[in-house]
Design a protein around this motif. Structure first.
Motif: not given
Length: 114
Positions: A28-46
């Motif tokens: 995220i710190s390297l991709c500056g300029g993307i609004a925090p509300d537009n940042v998502y995280r996928a959670h998967f284990s396989a």
């Protein structure tokens, strides 16, 4: 960074653990300029179709607290490692050189790992 400059949304698909959460914030710190509300995280284990589909349909948000826990652990690992290395070297170096027939050994290093 070049690609991120063209993006409006960011979905992070990283290891599903605290380390992965920490890497999220590095990205995220390297991709500056993307609004925090537009940042998502996928959670998967396989890497199976059902897991990937579920993760895609249930994107969450990166957890800053988990990432900070990793930062704290890394700092503690460094400080403990330095302290134990100094203590072990001062206390046991001569015994280790004799017992294990070590040549040119000047330090006994300790490094906690994850």
């Amino acid at each position: 960074q070049e690609l991120a400059a063209e993006c409006e949304y960011l979905a992070l698909w990283l290891d599903c653990d605290k380390e992965g959460e920490n890497i999220c914030f590095e990205v995220i710190s390297l991709c500056g300029g993307i609004a925090p509300d537009n940042v998502y995280r996928a959670h998967f284990s396989a890497l199976t179709e059902p897991e990937i589909r579920y993760a895609f349909n249930n994107l969450g948000r990166p957890d800053k607290h988990l990432a900070q826990a990793v930062d704290a652990r890394q700092e503690l690992d460094l400080k403990i490692g330095c302290t134990f290395t100094r203590m072990m070297t001062r206390t046991f170096l001569q015994s280790a050189i004799t017992k294990f027939r070590l040549r040119d050994q000047r330090c006994l290093s300790y490094g906690p790992c994850q």
